[in-house]
Structure formats: structure tokens, C-alpha cells
Design a protein around this motif. Structure first.
Motif, PDB file in Angstrom:
ATOM      1  N   LEU A   1      -4.346   0.255   8.000  1.00  0.00           N
ATOM      2  CA  LEU A   1      -3.809  -0.891   8.739  1.00  0.00           C
ATOM      3  C   LEU A   1      -2.424  -1.266   8.231  1.00  0.00           C
ATOM      4  CD1 LEU A   1      -6.729  -3.476   9.230  1.00  0.00           C
ATOM      5  CD2 LEU A   1      -5.611  -2.065  10.965  1.00  0.00           C
ATOM      6  N   ALA A   2      -2.271  -1.301   6.904  1.00  0.00           N
ATOM      7  CA  ALA A   2      -0.983  -1.681   6.311  1.00  0.00           C
ATOM      8  C   ALA A   2       0.114  -0.699   6.728  1.00  0.00           C
ATOM      9  CB  ALA A   2      -1.104  -1.740   4.792  1.00  0.00           C
ATOM     10  N   ALA A   3      -0.177   0.599   6.619  1.00  0.00           N
ATOM     11  CA  ALA A   3       0.820   1.612   6.961  1.00  0.00           C
ATOM     12  C   ALA A   3       1.148   1.579   8.455  1.00  0.00           C
ATOM     13  CB  ALA A   3       0.306   3.002   6.573  1.00  0.00           C
ATOM     14  N   HIS A   4       0.111   1.429   9.294  1.00  0.00           N
ATOM     15  CA  HIS A   4       0.361   1.406  10.732  1.00  0.00           C
ATOM     16  C   HIS A   4       1.065   0.118  11.144  1.00  0.00           C
ATOM     17  CE1 HIS A   4      -0.330   3.361  14.606  1.00  0.00           C
ATOM     18  NE2 HIS A   4      -0.507   2.151  15.117  1.00  0.00           N
ATOM     19  N   GLY A   5       0.776  -0.984  10.425  1.00  0.00           N
ATOM     20  CA  GLY A   5       1.475  -2.229  10.705  1.00  0.00           C
ATOM     21  C   GLY A   5       2.965  -2.094  10.445  1.00  0.00           C
TER      22      GLY A   5
ATOM     23  N   LYS B   1      -7.063   8.436  12.907  1.00  0.00           N
ATOM     24  CA  LYS B   1      -6.101   7.356  13.109  1.00  0.00           C
ATOM     25  C   LYS B   1      -6.799   6.009  13.199  1.00  0.00           C
ATOM     26  CE  LYS B   1      -2.294   5.898  16.133  1.00  0.00           C
ATOM     27  NZ  LYS B   1      -1.476   6.242  17.314  1.00  0.00           N
ATOM     28  N   SER B   2      -7.920   5.958  13.931  1.00  0.00           N
ATOM     29  CA  SER B   2      -8.639   4.701  14.092  1.00  0.00           C
ATOM     30  C   SER B   2      -9.351   4.280  12.815  1.00  0.00           C
ATOM     31  CB  SER B   2      -9.653   4.805  15.237  1.00  0.00           C
ATOM     32  OG  SER B   2     -10.638   5.789  14.952  1.00  0.00           O
ATOM     33  N   LEU B   3      -9.820   5.254  12.024  1.00  0.00           N
ATOM     34  CA  LEU B   3     -10.547   4.939  10.794  1.00  0.00           C
ATOM     35  C   LEU B   3      -9.622   4.690   9.614  1.00  0.00           C
ATOM     36  CD1 LEU B   3     -13.556   7.459  10.843  1.00  0.00           C
ATOM     37  CD2 LEU B   3     -13.555   5.042  11.469  1.00  0.00           C
ATOM     38  N   LEU B   4      -8.611   5.554   9.458  1.00  0.00           N
ATOM     39  CA  LEU B   4      -7.800   5.537   8.242  1.00  0.00           C
ATOM     40  C   LEU B   4      -6.313   5.334   8.493  1.00  0.00           C
ATOM     41  CD1 LEU B   4      -9.526   8.621   6.532  1.00  0.00           C
ATOM     42  CD2 LEU B   4     -10.136   6.218   6.275  1.00  0.00           C
ATOM     43  N   GLY B   5      -5.940   5.119   9.739  1.00  0.00           N
ATOM     44  CA  GLY B   5      -4.524   4.933  10.034  1.00  0.00           C
ATOM     45  C   GLY B   5      -3.716   6.211   9.910  1.00  0.00           C
ATOM     46  N   TYR B   6      -4.345   7.354  10.165  1.00  0.00           N
ATOM     47  CA  TYR B   6      -3.680   8.653  10.015  1.00  0.00           C
ATOM     48  C   TYR B   6      -2.438   8.751  10.893  1.00  0.00           C
ATOM     49  CZ  TYR B   6      -2.780  13.628  10.722  1.00  0.00           C
ATOM     50  OH  TYR B   6      -2.173  14.857  10.838  1.00  0.00           O
ATOM     51  N   ASN B   7      -1.369   9.284  10.317  1.00  0.00           N
ATOM     52  CA  ASN B   7      -0.134   9.546  11.057  1.00  0.00           C
ATOM     53  C   ASN B   7       0.363  10.917  10.635  1.00  0.00           C
ATOM     54  OD1 ASN B   7       2.348   9.614  12.287  1.00  0.00           O
ATOM     55  ND2 ASN B   7       3.007   7.604  11.574  1.00  0.00           N
ATOM     56  N   GLY B   8       0.454  11.829  11.608  1.00  0.00           N
ATOM     57  CA  GLY B   8       0.846  13.194  11.285  1.00  0.00           C
ATOM     58  C   GLY B   8       2.294  13.353  10.879  1.00  0.00           C
ATOM     59  N   ASN B   9       3.147  12.380  11.247  1.00  0.00           N
ATOM     60  CA  ASN B   9       4.561  12.455  10.874  1.00  0.00           C
ATOM     61  C   ASN B   9       5.076  11.077  10.429  1.00  0.00           C
ATOM     62  OD1 ASN B   9       4.284  11.373  13.410  1.00  0.00           O
ATOM     63  ND2 ASN B   9       5.982  12.506  14.316  1.00  0.00           N
ATOM     64  N   PRO B  10       4.604  10.593   9.295  1.00  0.00           N
ATOM     65  CA  PRO B  10       4.949   9.240   8.849  1.00  0.00           C
ATOM     66  C   PRO B  10       6.387   9.132   8.348  1.00  0.00           C
ATOM     67  CG  PRO B  10       3.770  10.370   7.120  1.00  0.00           C
ATOM     68  CD  PRO B  10       3.761  11.297   8.313  1.00  0.00           C
ATOM     69  N   SER B  11       6.907   7.916   8.406  1.00  0.00           N
ATOM     70  CA  SER B  11       8.232   7.644   7.847  1.00  0.00           C
ATOM     71  C   SER B  11       8.106   7.407   6.345  1.00  0.00           C
ATOM     72  CB  SER B  11       8.847   6.407   8.515  1.00  0.00           C
ATOM     73  OG  SER B  11       8.146   5.238   8.126  1.00  0.00           O
ATOM     74  N   LEU B  12       9.230   7.352   5.668  1.00  0.00           N
ATOM     75  CA  LEU B  12       9.229   7.127   4.225  1.00  0.00           C
ATOM     76  C   LEU B  12       8.608   5.770   3.880  1.00  0.00           C
ATOM     77  CD1 LEU B  12      10.057   7.906   1.337  1.00  0.00           C
ATOM     78  CD2 LEU B  12      12.306   6.884   1.813  1.00  0.00           C
ATOM     79  N   ILE B  13       8.948   4.714   4.620  1.00  0.00           N
ATOM     80  CA  ILE B  13       8.417   3.388   4.339  1.00  0.00           C
ATOM     81  C   ILE B  13       6.910   3.343   4.556  1.00  0.00           C
ATOM     82  CG2 ILE B  13       8.555   0.939   4.922  1.00  0.00           C
ATOM     83  CD1 ILE B  13      11.016   1.982   3.564  1.00  0.00           C
ATOM     84  N   GLU B  14       6.413   4.065   5.563  1.00  0.00           N
ATOM     85  CA  GLU B  14       4.973   4.135   5.797  1.00  0.00           C
ATOM     86  C   GLU B  14       4.252   4.773   4.611  1.00  0.00           C
ATOM     87  OE1 GLU B  14       3.446   5.261   9.841  1.00  0.00           O
ATOM     88  OE2 GLU B  14       5.578   5.612  10.182  1.00  0.00           O
ATOM     89  N   VAL B  15       4.805   5.874   4.111  1.00  0.00           N
ATOM     90  CA  VAL B  15       4.198   6.560   2.968  1.00  0.00           C
ATOM     91  C   VAL B  15       4.205   5.651   1.737  1.00  0.00           C
ATOM     92  CG1 VAL B  15       4.404   8.508   1.383  1.00  0.00           C
ATOM     93  CG2 VAL B  15       4.794   8.850   3.840  1.00  0.00           C
TER      94      VAL B  15
ATOM     95  N   THR C   1       4.296   2.429   1.698  1.00  0.00           N
ATOM     96  CA  THR C   1       3.351   1.335   1.933  1.00  0.00           C
ATOM     97  C   THR C   1       1.929   1.781   1.642  1.00  0.00           C
ATOM     98  OG1 THR C   1       4.767   0.381   3.647  1.00  0.00           O
ATOM     99  CG2 THR C   1       2.449  -0.272   3.650  1.00  0.00           C
ATOM    100  N   TYR C   2       1.584   2.985   2.107  1.00  0.00           N
ATOM    101  CA  TYR C   2       0.235   3.518   1.917  1.00  0.00           C
ATOM    102  C   TYR C   2      -0.082   3.694   0.437  1.00  0.00           C
ATOM    103  CZ  TYR C   2      -3.931   6.137   3.345  1.00  0.00           C
ATOM    104  OH  TYR C   2      -5.216   6.543   3.558  1.00  0.00           O
ATOM    105  N   VAL C   3       0.838   4.317  -0.278  1.00  0.00           N
ATOM    106  CA  VAL C   3       0.641   4.537  -1.718  1.00  0.00           C
ATOM    107  C   VAL C   3       0.691   3.215  -2.472  1.00  0.00           C
ATOM    108  CG1 VAL C   3       1.584   5.636  -3.781  1.00  0.00           C
ATOM    109  CG2 VAL C   3       1.581   6.876  -1.603  1.00  0.00           C
ATOM    110  N   GLY C   4       1.652   2.371  -2.122  1.00  0.00           N
ATOM    111  CA  GLY C   4       1.797   1.079  -2.787  1.00  0.00           C
ATOM    112  C   GLY C   4       0.585   0.193  -2.597  1.00  0.00           C
ATOM    113  N   TYR C   5      -0.066   0.322  -1.450  1.00  0.00           N
ATOM    114  CA  TYR C   5      -1.273  -0.476  -1.189  1.00  0.00           C
ATOM    115  C   TYR C   5      -2.363  -0.160  -2.213  1.00  0.00           C
ATOM    116  CZ  TYR C   5      -5.600  -2.089   0.915  1.00  0.00           C
ATOM    117  OH  TYR C   5      -6.819  -2.692   1.110  1.00  0.00           O
TER     118      TYR C   5
END
Length: 269
Positions: A189-193, A228-242, A244-248
Motif C-alpha cells: 500500500l505504501a509503495a503504491h500510494g 499487485k492486489s496482495l502485495l502491491g507488486y509493480n513490475g517496473n517500480p520507480s526509485l522512490i517506490e523501491v 519506500t518499500y524497503v524503508g517501510y
């Protein structure tokens, strides 16, 4: 569907357990004449939660384009924060949840018990509305609805079994297992947000695609859509998304390591 099932199952079970503990304590202290205030507070909270769901849907359909992306991004981030705070609180309380609720019941009279039941159930209801709303932004509405109803139904049965066979029930392990899934869900959710806020132009992109593995697992394919619905999967994420995911996960790890109120008291005593 599975994510909405887990959300309403977990939130519903918490609400039913809170009400059950209050009622059980009233039985133990021979104050059952106050049960009606607990029931009325619970019923009003359910009505309030349904109203909140209607309001949320009305708000959601009002937005289009950039405003829709901004709304969805903010809802996902808020849901992730609230969901995470709930998980950390449950982890810190651990075996003390029942005693904490009983402490709150002690000394309360009719309207105090009404307010306790109302606020406790309404909090769970509002959280459920927010979490399901965020989940619905990543999957089909019907799937979220069916999963939510199924999760709530199962939570009623489990709550009944818990109180009937409480001496043989280990709720700590249950909450630990469900917390693992909910942490994964909140991270998505955080990364997709953040992704939605980038689409709205609020958050900078910097690096648009750190990697692209959609040719391996397509986020628009069947398996990719589930991820994607369960874990917010993104096949081509941006740097900020990555980040955010790790930082979370780093933030959650720190939050879980900080001792709760009771542990701090025990250390200083």
C-alpha cells in the motif's frame, strides 16, 4: 479477494473479541444488567461504520484525473500508517490485551460502557472501511466485497469458538501470523500510494524504472494482478517506490523493537 478477506477477518475478530471480553467481565463482576449498553453501543458503531463506507464511496467517485490519483495515493498511505500502528500496538500488548480492556471497564457505569463499546467497534469499523477502500483501488470491487463478507462471517465463528474453548486457544500465534501478511500488504500500500502521488505530480520520479520484469511477471496478467492486489507488486517500480518499500520494513522493524508501555514500566520499576 484474499486481502479483503484477511482484513475483515482480522478487524472483525478484534472487534468481536473486545466486545466479548467486556461482556465476559460484566458476567464475572455480576453486572450483567449493563449488557444492554454494550449491545447498543456496538449496534450504533456498526451503523456508524456503514455510514462511513457510504461516505467513502461517495467521495471516491467525485474525483477524476489528477485529483483521483491524489486521493487514492493519500488513502493508501493513510491506510498503511494506521494498519502498521495497529500491528505494532498488538505486538507490544501481546498477552496484556484482555487485562487492558478489563482495566478500561473497571469503574465504568452505563454510559461509560456504552462509549467504550461504541468507540472500540467504531474504530475497527472505520479502519476496515479505509483498508477495504485502499484494497479496492488495486483490484475488482466485487472481489473485495465478497472477500470482505466472507472474512467478517468467519471472524464471527472464530470469535465464538475462542470464547467457548478459550482454554485451548492461542490467540498470540494467530495475531503473529496474520500480522506478517498485513505487514506485507501495508508495504505494498505504501509503495503504491507513492506511485499514485507520482502520477499526480506531487512526488518526484527521479528514476522512472529501476528495473522492468514485466516480461517475467506481468503486473497486468493473472498472477501479476494477484500479486499487485496482495502485495502491491509493480513490475517496473520507480526509485522512490523501491525506497519506500524497503524503508517501510526498516521502520516497522524499528517500531517492533521499541518496548511498549508495560515493558518500560517493568524496566524502571
Amino acid at each position: 479477494m484474499f486481502s479483503s478477506f484477511m482484513i475483515t477477518f482480522r478487524e472483525g475478530l478484534e472487534a468481536f473479541l473486545i466486545v466479548g471480553i467486556i461482556l465476559a467481565y460484566l458476567v464475572q463482576t455480576r453486572r450483567t444488567e449493563l449488557n444492554k449498553y454494550v449491545y447498543s453501543g456496538t449496534g450504533l458503531a456498526i451503523v456508524g461504520s456503514l455510514i462511513a463506507a457510504v461516505v467513502f464511496n461517495l467521495l471516491a467517485i467525485q474525483f477524476e484525473g489528477r485529483n483521483e490519483e491524489l486521493f487514492e495515493g493519500l488513502v493508501m498511505l493513510i491506510a498503511a500508517v494506521i494498519l502498521t500502528s495497529m500491528i505494532i500496538w498488538m505486538a507490544r500488548e501481546n498477552n496484556n490485551i484482555s487485562s487492558t480492556i478489563k482495566e478500561q471497564v473497571e469503574g465504568k457505569k452505563a454510559y461509560g460502557l456504552f462509549a467504550l463499546a461504541f468507540l472500540s467497534v467504531l474504530r475497527e469499523g472505520i479502519e476496515t472501511v479505509l483498508f477495504l477502500g485502499a484494497a479496492a483501488m488495486n483490484t475488482e470491487t466485487n472481489a473485495v466485497l465478497y472477500g470482505g463478507v466472507a472474512g467478517l462471517s468467519v471472524s464471527i465463528v472464530v470469535a465464538y469458538l475462542v470464547f467457548r474453548y478459550s482454554s485451548h486457544t492461542d490467540l498470540n500465534n494467530f495475531f503473529k501470523i496474520t500480522s506478517i501478511f498485513l505487514i506485507l500488504f501495508a508495504a505494498g500500500l505504501a509503495a503504491h500510494g507513492v506511485h499514485e502521488l507520482q502520477e499526480a505530480g506531487v512526488v518526484p520520479i527521479i528514476v522512472e524504472h529501476v528495473w522492468d520484469i514485466n516480461h517475467v511477471i506481468d503486473e497486468r496478467g493473472t498472477f501479476g494482478s494477484i500479486m499487485k492486489s496482495l502485495l502491491g507488486y509493480n513490475g517496473n517500480p520507480s526509485l522512490i517506490e523501491v525506497l519506500t518499500y524497503v524503508g517501510y520494513y526498516i521502520a516497522v522493524g524499528i517500531g517492533l523493537r521499541v518496548p511498549g508501555r508495560r515493558e518500560k514500566v517493568a524496566i524502571t520499576a
